[in-house]
Design a protein around this motif. Sequence first.
Motif, short mmCIF file in Angstrom:
data_model
loop_
_atom_site.label_atom_id
_atom_site.label_comp_id
_atom_site.label_asym_id
_atom_site.label_seq_id
_atom_site.Cartn_x
_atom_site.Cartn_y
_atom_site.Cartn_z
N ILE A 143 99.00 -43.42 90.67
CA ILE A 143 98.26 -43.91 91.82
C ILE A 143 99.15 -43.74 93.04
O ILE A 143 100.27 -44.24 93.08
N THR A 144 98.66 -43.00 94.03
CA THR A 144 99.41 -42.79 95.27
C THR A 144 98.70 -43.55 96.38
O THR A 144 97.52 -43.35 96.62
N LEU A 145 99.45 -44.44 97.03
CA LEU A 145 98.91 -45.26 98.11
C LEU A 145 99.58 -44.89 99.41
O LEU A 145 100.80 -44.76 99.47
N LYS A 146 98.80 -44.70 100.45
CA LYS A 146 99.33 -44.53 101.80
C LYS A 146 99.39 -45.92 102.42
O LYS A 146 98.40 -46.65 102.38
N ILE A 147 100.55 -46.28 102.96
CA ILE A 147 100.77 -47.64 103.43
C ILE A 147 101.37 -47.63 104.84
O ILE A 147 102.38 -46.98 105.08
N ASP A 148 100.74 -48.39 105.74
CA ASP A 148 101.27 -48.58 107.09
C ASP A 148 102.09 -49.86 107.12
O ASP A 148 101.72 -50.85 106.49
N GLY A 149 103.17 -49.84 107.88
CA GLY A 149 103.95 -51.04 108.10
C GLY A 149 105.32 -51.03 107.46
O GLY A 149 106.16 -51.87 107.80
N MET A 150 105.58 -50.12 106.52
CA MET A 150 106.92 -50.05 105.93
C MET A 150 107.85 -49.37 106.92
O MET A 150 107.57 -48.26 107.37
N MET A 151 108.94 -50.07 107.27
CA MET A 151 109.86 -49.54 108.28
C MET A 151 111.26 -49.24 107.75
O MET A 151 112.04 -48.59 108.43
N CYS A 152 111.59 -49.76 106.53
CA CYS A 152 112.96 -49.62 106.05
C CYS A 152 113.01 -49.77 104.53
O CYS A 152 111.98 -49.98 103.88
N GLY A 153 114.19 -49.71 103.98
CA GLY A 153 114.38 -49.87 102.55
C GLY A 153 113.96 -51.23 102.03
O GLY A 153 113.47 -51.36 100.90
N MET A 154 114.14 -52.28 102.84
CA MET A 154 113.71 -53.61 102.41
C MET A 154 112.19 -53.68 102.30
O MET A 154 111.66 -54.34 101.40
N CYS A 155 111.49 -53.02 103.18
CA CYS A 155 110.02 -52.96 103.10
C CYS A 155 109.62 -52.28 101.80
O CYS A 155 108.70 -52.74 101.11
N GLU A 156 110.29 -51.19 101.45
CA GLU A 156 110.02 -50.50 100.19
C GLU A 156 110.21 -51.45 99.01
O GLU A 156 109.38 -51.51 98.10
N SER A 157 111.30 -52.23 99.05
CA SER A 157 111.59 -53.18 97.98
C SER A 157 110.52 -54.25 97.87
O SER A 157 110.13 -54.64 96.76
N HIS A 158 110.04 -54.75 99.02
CA HIS A 158 108.98 -55.76 99.00
C HIS A 158 107.73 -55.23 98.31
O HIS A 158 107.12 -55.92 97.49
N VAL B 172 107.37 -47.60 89.82
CA VAL B 172 106.83 -47.68 91.18
C VAL B 172 107.94 -47.25 92.13
O VAL B 172 109.10 -47.64 91.97
N LYS B 173 107.58 -46.39 93.07
CA LYS B 173 108.56 -45.89 94.04
C LYS B 173 107.89 -45.80 95.40
O LYS B 173 106.82 -45.20 95.53
N SER B 174 108.54 -46.40 96.39
CA SER B 174 108.00 -46.39 97.76
C SER B 174 108.92 -45.61 98.67
O SER B 174 110.13 -45.56 98.47
N SER B 175 108.33 -45.03 99.71
CA SER B 175 109.08 -44.33 100.74
C SER B 175 108.52 -44.72 102.10
O SER B 175 107.35 -44.45 102.39
#
Length: 85
Positions: free
Chosen positions: A4-19, A33-36
């Motif tokens: 599942i690939t999700l496009k997400i607005d609002g992630m600004m940094c590595g901590m956002c990815e972790s959240h 799960v992996k975020s960028s």
Amino acid sequence: MKQITLKIDGMMCGMCESHVNDCVRKSFNVKSVKSSHLKKETVVVCDDDINENDLKEAIEKTGYRVTDIKTEEYRKKGFLGLFGR
């Protein structure tokens, strides 16, 4: 397995990815799960189907906005994947 690939607005940094990653891991049974924040996306690999609306709702409760969701069959990458295995 599903990817599942999700496009997400609002992630600004590595901590956002972790959240986002922590939210997905705690809410659903996933393999990975992996975020960028640079790509503005999260990729989830799971055995079972995950309801897209439930996934979107869980992530949006953390303060990020899901703009698109795409579900497809997961194809393992790697050396042997080159040979269609």
